[in-house]
Scaffold this motif. Structure first.
Motif, PDB file in Angstrom:
ATOM      1  N   PRO A   1       0.772  -1.315   0.139  1.00  0.00           N
ATOM      2  CA  PRO A   1       0.056   0.050  -0.004  1.00  0.00           C
ATOM      3  C   PRO A   1       0.721   1.210  -0.045  1.00  0.00           C
ATOM      4  CG  PRO A   1      -1.039  -1.610   1.490  1.00  0.00           C
ATOM      5  CD  PRO A   1       0.120  -2.199   0.957  1.00  0.00           C
ATOM      6  N   THR A   2       2.020   1.210   0.705  1.00  0.00           N
ATOM      7  CA  THR A   2       2.819   2.532   0.746  1.00  0.00           C
ATOM      8  C   THR A   2       3.269   2.776  -0.637  1.00  0.00           C
ATOM      9  OG1 THR A   2       3.232   2.609   3.093  1.00  0.00           O
ATOM     10  CG2 THR A   2       5.016   3.512   1.527  1.00  0.00           C
ATOM     11  N   GLY A   3       3.824   1.565  -1.338  1.00  0.00           N
ATOM     12  CA  GLY A   3       4.398   1.800  -2.604  1.00  0.00           C
ATOM     13  C   GLY A   3       3.462   2.058  -3.455  1.00  0.00           C
ATOM     14  N   HIS A   4       2.440   1.483  -3.373  1.00  0.00           N
ATOM     15  CA  HIS A   4       1.251   1.861  -4.465  1.00  0.00           C
ATOM     16  C   HIS A   4       0.766   3.420  -4.406  1.00  0.00           C
ATOM     17  CE1 HIS A   4      -2.232   1.139  -6.645  1.00  0.00           C
ATOM     18  NE2 HIS A   4      -3.140   1.603  -5.715  1.00  0.00           N
ATOM     19  N   ILE A   5       0.662   3.985  -3.156  1.00  0.00           N
ATOM     20  CA  ILE A   5       0.248   5.331  -2.900  1.00  0.00           C
ATOM     21  C   ILE A   5       1.296   6.282  -3.536  1.00  0.00           C
ATOM     22  CG2 ILE A   5      -0.146   7.005  -1.123  1.00  0.00           C
ATOM     23  CD1 ILE A   5      -1.466   4.998   0.406  1.00  0.00           C
ATOM     24  N   LEU A   6       2.673   5.866  -2.944  1.00  0.00           N
ATOM     25  CA  LEU A   6       3.902   6.822  -3.617  1.00  0.00           C
ATOM     26  C   LEU A   6       3.814   6.945  -4.819  1.00  0.00           C
ATOM     27  CD1 LEU A   6       6.312   5.992  -0.772  1.00  0.00           C
ATOM     28  CD2 LEU A   6       4.985   8.003  -0.996  1.00  0.00           C
TER      29      LEU A   6
END
Length: 341
Positions: free
Chosen positions: A71-76
């Motif tokens: 999720p973090t990588g997806h958002i960034l």
């Protein structure tokens, strides 16, 4: 008021002024493309609509990095201007480049985020348990996939003789099974054939190191493969615990049951592998790279080392997969303490 929920659980009908999500996916789920996709879709299509005032309601996310597309990588990756990213690696020596904002370095002690709970000795132990890429994600917050050179093969030590029997804590043989019969061309094995069956025998020693003493590989049909596995088990003896992979689906279950029946009289376990071959080999690679894995001198050494040299981009991966599986079983024995030889 406060409402607690989870990914894919009930949330429709509720709206919040502040949304906080904490570790929406765990390490085991992170190796599943389906789990990653479901979680990211829930973050994209469900959570944003659950705000009282969509212009000002705040979303706060907290998690350790587990995968490039977590999720973090997806958002960034969206590069949205209204996202503030705070990143705190466990140590700065190897992962200072992930610290955001850099001004937070002033709060580290000797390069450590938490010198009391996670000093350098603890972090070294965690690297052994998590593997180099698991550690990079969860401790370094940099889940970079391997780009080659996963194994430093020069760190293998080749020994001429077996150590004394009393120094061996436990021995296992792990089979990575394939059901492809070898095809000959002009009397020689045809080039470019598929996966082989590989059985790797590893010993845990009382000094905390590992010794690989034998590797058996080949392409056999199901009947010949089971005969070979039985013959190897009889040569190893009943003190060697045997593990073998159970592939997904009913066919994999039937094959696993056939192998268990074939090895009647031996201590044998079927195992459903979790994650891809790179994920499973990761903790084992740490021990190889630290010089803790020895090889007993044999004709199989050269091919075994070369497969490791180019992993994960080697054409064949069966020996690495079997070695990683065997190591994982012995590592559990190491953590639990000495048990019967």
């Amino acid at each position: 008021g406060r409402i607690s929920t989870s990914v894919d659980a009930r949330i429709i009908g509720f709206h919040a002024h502040i949304i906080i999500w904490d570790d929406p996916i765990n390490p085991q789920q992170a190796v599943s493309p389906v789990e990653l996709s479901n979680t990211n879709r829930w973050m994209d299509q469900t959570l944003p609509t659950r705000k009282v005032d969509k212009e000002v309601s705040v979303t706060i996310g907290i998690m350790q990095r587990l995968h490039q597309n977590d999720p973090t990588g997806h958002i960034l990756e969206k590069n949205k201007s209204n996202v503030k990213h705070i990143c705190l690696p466990a140590e700065l020596e190897g992962y200072g480049h992930t610290l955001k904002p850099p001004s937070l370095a002033q709060y580290y002690t000797d390069g450590l985020l938490d010198p009391v709970r996670m000093n350098y000795n603890v972090l070294k132990e965690l690297q052994a348990d998590l593997g180099q890429y698991g550690y990079a994600g969860q401790m370094g917050q940099d889940p970079t996939p391997p780009k080659g050179g996963m194994f430093k093969v020069d760190m293998f030590t080749v020994v001429d003789v077996m150590p004394p029997a009393h120094t061996i804590v436990k021995t296992v043989r792990y089979w990575d099974k394939a059901g492809t019969k070898e095809v000959l061309e002009m009397g020689k094995p045809k080039q470019g054939q598929g996966a082989r069956t590989a059985g790797v025998k590893i010993h845990l020693l009382d000094n905390g190191k590992w010794l690989i003493s034998d590797v058996v590989t080949g392409r056999w049909g199901a009947v010949d493969r089971e005969r070979k596995i039985r013959a190897v088990a009889e040569a190893d003896g009943t003190r060697v615990h045997i593990y073998h992979e159970q592939e997904p689906g009913s066919g994999g279950k039937e094959s696993a049951e056939a192998t268990n029946t074939n090895l009647s009289g031996f201590t044998v376990f079927a195992e459903r592998p979790v994650g891809d071959k790179i994920y499973r080999a990761d903790p084992y690679s740490v021990q190889v790279n630290n010089g803790n894995v020895m090889l007993l001198k044999g004709t199989w050494n050269a091919e075994f080392i070369e497969e490791h040299r180019f992993f994960p981009f080697s054409r064949l991966k069966d020996q690495v997969d079997a070695a990683g599986g065997a190591y994982s079983k012995l590592n559990k024995a190491r953590r639990a303490g000495p048990i019967g030889r």
